[in-house]
Design a protein around this motif. Sequence first.
Motif, short mmCIF file in Angstrom:
data_model
loop_
_atom_site.label_atom_id
_atom_site.label_comp_id
_atom_site.label_asym_id
_atom_site.label_seq_id
_atom_site.Cartn_x
_atom_site.Cartn_y
_atom_site.Cartn_z
N GLY A 239 1.02 -1.21 0.08
CA GLY A 239 -0.43 -0.07 0.45
C GLY A 239 1.08 1.39 -0.14
O GLY A 239 2.01 1.37 -0.12
N PHE A 240 0.14 2.43 -0.07
CA PHE A 240 0.68 4.00 -0.14
C PHE A 240 0.98 4.81 0.97
O PHE A 240 1.14 5.38 1.44
N GLY A 241 0.46 3.43 1.85
CA GLY A 241 0.35 4.30 3.29
C GLY A 241 1.21 4.90 4.05
O GLY A 241 0.54 6.04 5.06
N ARG A 242 1.93 4.48 4.16
CA ARG A 242 2.98 5.40 4.59
C ARG A 242 3.17 7.03 4.20
O ARG A 242 3.54 7.85 4.93
N PHE A 243 3.06 6.43 2.36
CA PHE A 243 3.62 8.11 2.56
C PHE A 243 2.15 8.99 2.52
O PHE A 243 2.19 10.02 2.39
N ALA A 244 1.15 8.33 2.74
CA ALA A 244 0.05 8.92 2.23
C ALA A 244 -0.07 9.58 3.67
O ALA A 244 -0.51 10.93 4.08
N GLY A 245 0.72 9.11 4.65
CA GLY A 245 0.98 9.58 6.23
C GLY A 245 1.86 10.33 6.12
O GLY A 245 1.21 12.11 6.89
N LEU A 246 3.18 10.84 5.58
CA LEU A 246 3.55 11.45 5.82
C LEU A 246 2.69 13.31 4.70
O LEU A 246 3.29 14.06 5.55
N VAL A 247 2.62 12.59 3.52
CA VAL A 247 2.50 13.70 2.62
C VAL A 247 0.76 14.41 3.34
O VAL A 247 0.58 15.71 3.67
N GLY A 248 -0.20 13.43 4.37
CA GLY A 248 -0.74 13.94 5.25
C GLY A 248 -0.24 14.95 6.03
O GLY A 248 -1.17 16.02 6.46
N SER A 249 0.27 13.97 6.92
CA SER A 249 0.49 15.35 7.79
C SER A 249 1.04 16.49 8.02
O SER A 249 1.02 17.43 8.48
N TYR A 250 1.66 17.02 6.81
CA TYR A 250 2.79 17.81 6.05
C TYR A 250 1.60 18.86 6.26
O TYR A 250 2.03 20.00 6.20
N LYS A 251 0.85 18.55 5.47
CA LYS A 251 -0.40 18.63 4.60
C LYS A 251 -0.99 19.84 5.40
O LYS A 251 -1.25 20.81 5.55
#
Length: 401
Positions: free
Chosen positions: A128-140
């Motif tokens: 899954g792309f979950g890690r990157f969703a979390g990284l970008v989502g928190s940054y945004k």
Amino acid sequence: MKLGILKEGKVPPDRRVPFSPEQCLEIAQRFPQVELTVQSSPIRCFPDKDYLDAGISMNNDLSDCDILMGVKEVPIPDLMEDKTYLFFSHTIKKQPYNKKLLQEILRKRIRLIDYEVLTEPNGMRVIGFGRFAGLVGSYKGLRALTIRHELPEPKPAYECHDLAEMKSEARRLELPPLKIAVTGGGRVTHGVMEMLDEMKIRKVSIEDYLATDHFDEPVYVQLEPDAYNKRKDGSAFDFNHFVKNPQEYEGNFLRFARTTDLLISAAYWDPDAPVLFTPEDMRSPEFRIKVISDITCDIKGSIPSTLRATTIDEPFYGYNPVTEQEEVAFTDPKNITVMSVDNLPTELPRDASVDFGENLINRVLPSLLGDDSEGIVQRATITENGKLTERYKYLEDWVNS
């Protein structure tokens, strides 16, 4: 066996790809029985030239391929009959916007394997792309805070060359003392915490978070399901029981809403489970949350202010809790700022694609192309020969209605 890599056709466009050029070469070495072809794409994060330079075959016509792999949903007109497709279909929750997609997949007798439900025998997701969703989502979410507080804002994630640059931008943020609540315990949540830890934002216990109204520095708390759900009958929380019987639980999140500035929603939500809070709750003077980064992006789901998915170009909108309507002015003090981009990993497409492809090669392709004795591919097969498989029969009434 002919394997085709699809260009992404969904709008808004997605620049990710299942495999980088180097990973295509690795597939050729590890699975010599596979003939791999890549469909040309003008938007892919790895340009066509990179694949051609690596000696990978390219062709716009993939009709002779047995297996077709993409990332996001394939546009309905592009679906080919009697093929095996792998992509994120977003249908297992009966998402209304993809009902016609699933109907067409059944009509064309397509074997659909959904990345979202590729799991180990113990139920853990394989990829899954979950890690990157979390990284970008928190940054945004943090970027929304800086805009709302009129602080120096970092560049948008999609303008960063890679993850390293985005983390560098995040480390330069000068945040005021604030309290951040992060829900969940999976890949997405760990991506969120990776970003917060990178910024040296201190993690505190639930007890300290609730007991201390104001800290002298930014802090965050991680909330797993037992923190914001409780048994209706008063019994002790049991995660396995909760997963199987979510309707027997009620929400217990409001105690955090009274003392949180930024909510980062990163937990999977079952439609039968309690919502985090209601529109009525959001109108209470005690509801303190002013920015919500809804990475899960369940439209009108556990978070009532998530009215729609936002875009990378326009990631934020204002939610007026009195009217329960969206407003353009997301920085207006009366509004709550909402971030609900539903394709966050595409803002770091190269890093996300390489990470995703590595897991596909190591954990999925051996089962897809050979021995599936662990049932990894079988459990993720939603349709086959024009019918829903047994595991997904619950979709039958919905898809036929």
